[in-house]
Design an enzyme around this catalytic site. Structure first.
Site, short mmCIF file in Angstrom:
data_model
loop_
_atom_site.label_atom_id
_atom_site.label_comp_id
_atom_site.label_asym_id
_atom_site.label_seq_id
_atom_site.Cartn_x
_atom_site.Cartn_y
_atom_site.Cartn_z
N LYS A 99 0.83 -1.22 0.00
CA LYS A 99 0.00 0.00 0.00
C LYS A 99 0.86 1.26 0.00
O LYS A 99 0.67 2.16 -0.81
CB LYS A 99 -0.92 0.02 1.24
CG LYS A 99 -1.95 -1.07 1.27
CD LYS A 99 -2.87 -0.93 2.47
CE LYS A 99 -2.18 -1.07 3.80
NZ LYS A 99 -1.52 -2.37 4.01
N THR A 100 1.81 1.29 0.91
CA THR A 100 2.65 2.49 1.01
C THR A 100 3.50 2.63 -0.25
O THR A 100 3.71 3.73 -0.76
CB THR A 100 3.55 2.40 2.26
OG1 THR A 100 2.70 2.21 3.39
CG2 THR A 100 4.34 3.66 2.46
N ASP A 152 -2.16 7.77 3.70
CA ASP A 152 -1.76 6.42 4.09
C ASP A 152 -2.40 6.10 5.45
O ASP A 152 -2.77 7.01 6.19
CB ASP A 152 -0.23 6.33 4.20
CG ASP A 152 0.28 4.89 4.08
OD1 ASP A 152 -0.54 3.98 3.94
OD2 ASP A 152 1.51 4.69 4.12
N GLU A 153 -2.52 4.84 5.79
CA GLU A 153 -3.09 4.41 7.08
C GLU A 153 -4.44 5.08 7.33
O GLU A 153 -4.72 5.57 8.43
CB GLU A 153 -2.12 4.74 8.23
CG GLU A 153 -0.71 4.25 8.03
CD GLU A 153 -0.49 2.79 8.42
OE1 GLU A 153 -1.46 2.12 8.82
OE2 GLU A 153 0.65 2.33 8.29
N GLN A 168 -5.90 -3.18 10.62
CA GLN A 168 -4.80 -2.53 11.34
C GLN A 168 -5.24 -1.25 12.02
O GLN A 168 -4.43 -0.37 12.30
CB GLN A 168 -3.64 -2.24 10.39
CG GLN A 168 -3.00 -3.49 9.83
CD GLN A 168 -1.73 -3.17 9.05
OE1 GLN A 168 -0.74 -2.72 9.60
NE2 GLN A 168 -1.77 -3.38 7.76
N ARG A 228 4.93 -7.21 11.04
CA ARG A 228 6.13 -6.37 10.85
C ARG A 228 7.32 -7.24 10.43
O ARG A 228 8.33 -6.73 9.97
CB ARG A 228 6.52 -5.63 12.16
CG ARG A 228 5.51 -4.64 12.72
CD ARG A 228 5.02 -3.67 11.70
NE ARG A 228 3.76 -4.11 11.15
CZ ARG A 228 3.29 -3.71 9.98
NH1 ARG A 228 3.97 -2.89 9.23
NH2 ARG A 228 2.14 -4.14 9.52
#
Ligand code: ATP
Ligand code: MG
Length: 731
Positions: free
Chosen positions: A33-34, A217-218, A248, A600
């Site tokens: 995504k990022t 983002d996020e 998330q 992560r």
């Protein structure tokens, strides 16, 4: 150009090269995504669809914003400095600095961090003679912030009972005090910026025209006000690309609304939803564990994540006797990994609660392994730094009462609590700042406080033509801070930190004395102070140095590491008891946190827990986290409990004096005093019992003839034994 798009899979390519439309990318962890968001910015610019000027990109942390800017610079040959890429707070601060007048703020307005906010609320309650047991300051801060995050000012806040009515009144008092002092808390940055854009049509039109593409983002962690802010800026035809993962969403406690994703779908993007399902980050076993955890949550938008990276290694699980034993295990493993060639920066230790870092830090420090802590122990939150910053804040804005109170009698100038109370009372009466009210003091108080005011005035004059690092150096010296710490027994480290502050200022300003990456008016000092409030924790020593990374799970969002240790997987700690007490919603939020933590890891994942843990000065016995049971056993490799722990706890007690004068050892020692019981027994002592064999004392209770100890006998379980009868032989 083709290079730019080379390494993208087909839905990623589709997302990067979307026509100018609103769109949502809904995808699981590690699916790119990022990467898509950054590449899209590069694509838009390099195809000439928009200039760097026309981009507004919001990320979640300053670290992420930095990484995004660096990445962008490597993708397109443009000057990325000055681009509007940052956090919500950072971007709002920038806008308010540029338009402080229109926003009704002083040019050098200061930002109150949460500790400052708390102390201001406490002061306010005291001035108003309000019982702080009935209106606990922390709760009041929460009440104020929650309202601001909903975009609600005190004047609009609703109250259906007297208690809430009183809190609303206090909220109004707090607002008035902030305005008098010319300071803004974190939530205020956003709300003030939102109101400014809403109210000021020409300004709004300017920014609406300017930003053609808004990328977030996020997105799952935006709150109501942030979403409204985005809507306002997008009102002039900008296209919004929102990127997120409902699994998330971990900031519910700060008002994050997963519902924003649904609203966004409804309000903006219609059918333009792109799902990315291939995970490029983690090996199969890690992903399988993450999927197994998150599938237990009920309310999900639903995604399917897969990887072709192969199963990889099993997940290593370790159960330690104590938190110290756990720390030893983790640090030993890390040392081995480093010996095997894994870069230290690729090893991350994650924890649910910042307090856990202390034992880990102690162990890292003792073994000489360089490490860096994100969040928690922050450079800008250290006492000496806050003192220096308070002097600097007063230079910029003498009305800043929080700063005034912090240093008016530090170093000591013989100003008593009584004098200060009088001063606060008259400031309150005069409706003015403490600084202005100081002239009204008479007698000895008038003299001592007057001397302080003259000191600040002199500092202001003396530093008028200096460059930022010189201003700071001058203030540290002439305020008496340096001298104070020179004479303090453990002042050396504090002096070093103050030097580090000067270094931070030196790197903040370029050679010509021009402040970097801050637009608008406002001097170097004001920008630096704002930077300090917003970037706490990012100027810790060792920038760029190879170091093991320590951070809370919250702070790890969006990041990735080859090796991840998730520590403290114990019931009550992770999942955290506060959340568990809230019922299903609370537990589901904890599960999302666990999902974030697991995802992560790229190659190797360790899960660890301890049977006893010292938290907040108390030893407690802990059961393993229910999350461990949610991971299929075949994915786990259980590492043997190590032989009876080394004299772990006695090591702790012994460590108390060792290495004084360093922050790490100082912190690690707090609360370790284990009082010996009769027979010299104490927590951590290895003992032998005729029937149960060898064990370790994990808790003690009572005194004299009533004394009892709790012993962990490994295979024979935990037992409470009366000392008088139990016949324990110390080993
Ligand atoms: P998170 O949900 O944790 O924020 P994300 O969806 O933002 O994750 P990224 O950080 O963008 O994921 O990507 C995860 C990793 O996968 C990064 O190292 C990224 O460079 C890599 N990656 C993404 N897409 C590809 C691809 N098509 N080919 C190779 N590597 C990729
Ligand atoms: Mg990401």
């Amino acid at each position: 150009m083709s290079d730019l798009l080379a390494n993208l899979n087909s839905p990623q390519l589709q997302a990067v090269t979307l026509p100018p439309v609103h769109a949502l990318i809904l995808a699981g962890a590690g699916s790119g995504k990022t990467r898509v968001l950054t590449t899209r910015i590069a694509w838009l610019i390099s195809t000439g669809q928009v200039g760097p000027h026309g981009i507004l990109a919001v990320t979640f942390t300053n670290k992420a914003a930095k990484e995004m800017t660096a990445r962008l610079a490597s993708l397109v040959p443009i000057n990325v400095r000055g681009m509007w890429i940052g956090t919500f707070h950072g971007l709002c601060n920038r806008l308010l600095r540029a338009h402080y007048r229109e926003a009704g703020l002083p040019q050098s307005f200061q930002i109150l961090d949460s500790a400052d906010q708390l102390s201001m609320v406490k002061r306010l309650l005291k001035n108003l003679n309000i019982d702080d047991e009935k209106y606990p300051p922390r709760e009041l801060c929460h009440f104020i912030n929650a309202h601001k995050e909903q975009g609600v000012r005190a004047a609009q806040a609703e109250a259906y009972d007297n208690y809430t009515q009183k809190r609303v009144e206090l909220y109004a008092e707090y607002e008035a005090q902030c305005n008098r002092e010319g300071v803004a808390d974190f939530a205020e940055l956003l709300l003030r910026c939102y109101e400014l854009l809403q109210r000021n049509e020409p300004l709004r039109a300017h920014y609406q025209q300017r930003f053609r593409h808004i990328l977030v983002d996020e997105f799952q962690d935006t709150n109501t006000l942030q979403y409204a802010w985005l809507q306002l800026l997008a009102g002039g035809g900008a296209k919004v690309l929102a990127v997120g993962d409902d699994d998330q969403s971990i900031y519910r406690f700060r008002g994050a609304e997963v519902g924003n994703m649904r609203d966004f779908e409804r309000d903006y993007c219609g059918n333009n939803i792109i799902r990315l399902e291939q995970n490029y980050r983690s090996h199969g076993n890690i992903l399988a564990a993450a999927n197994a955890i998150i599938k237990n949550n009920r309310e999900r938008l639903g995604k399917n994540l897969w990887t072709d990276a192969g199963e990889g290694e099993p997940i290593r699980a370790f159960e330690a006797y104590s938190d110290l034993d756990e720390a030893r295990f983790i640090i030993d493993e890390i040392r081995e990994l480093i010996r095997d060639g894994v870069p230290a920066t690729q090893c991350a230790i994650l924890y649910r609660s910042n307090a856990q870092s202390r034992v880990l830090e102690h162990e890292l420090f003792t073994k000489g392994v360089p490490y860096k802590v994100y969040g928690g122990l922050r450079f800008f939150e250290r006492q000496e730094i806050k003192h220096a910053m308070a002097y600097l804040r007063l230079l910029g804005n003498p009305d800043d009462d929080t700063a005034f109170l912090r240093v008016v009698n530090f170093p000591t100038r013989g100003i008593g609590a009584r004098s200060l109370e009088n001063l606060q009372a008259s400031a309150h009466q005069m409706n003015s700042s403490l600084y202005n009210a100081a002239a009204s003091l008479t007698g000895k108080a008038g003299q001592t406080v007057g001397a302080f005011i003259r000191l600040i005035e002199a500092l202001r004059q003396e530093t008028a033509n200096l460059r930022l690092p010189e201003i700071i150096e001058h203030v540290i010296e002439k305020s008496g801070l340096a001298q104070h710490y020179r004479t303090e027994k453990e002042g050396q480290e504090r002096l070093e930190n103050l030097d580090e502050l000067i270094n931070a200022a030196a790197t903040f300003v370029d050679d010509d004395g021009v402040v970097m990456s801050v637009e608008g008016e406002g001097g170097a000092l004001a920008s630096f102070l704002a930077h300090a409030s917003l970037e706490s924790g990012e100027h810790q020593a060792g920038e760029g140095q190879e170091a093991v990374q320590l951070m809370s799970v919250h702070a790890a969002k969006g990041l990735e590491f080859d090796v991840v240790f998730i520590s403290g997987l114990e019931q009550g700690l992770f999942p955290h008891e506060n959340s568990v007490n809230e019922g299903r919603e609370g537990l589901e939020e904890e599960r999302r946190l666990m999902y974030v933590a697991i995802t992560r890891a790229r190659q190797r994942l360790y899960l660890s827990c301890a049977q006893t843990r010292m938290l907040h000065g108390q030893t407690r016995y802990c059961a393993p986290s229910s999350f461990l049971d949610e991971i299929p056993a075949e994915l786990l490799l259980k590492l043997n409990k190590r032989a009876a722990p080394e004299p772990a706890w006695s090591g702790r007690a012994g460590g108390r004096g060792a290495g004084t004068g360093t922050a790490s050892s100082g912190r690690a020692s707090a609360g370790y005093a284990a009082e010996p019981m009769p027979g010299g027994l104490r927590i951590g002592q290895n003992v032998e019992h005729a029937k149960f064999g060898i064990g370790v004392i994990v808790a003690t209770e009572g005194r004299g003839g009533d004394a009892r100890v709790q012993v962990n006998f490994g295979g024979c379980g935990m037992k409470w034994l009366a000392l008088e009868y139990a016949k324990l032989t110390p080993l």
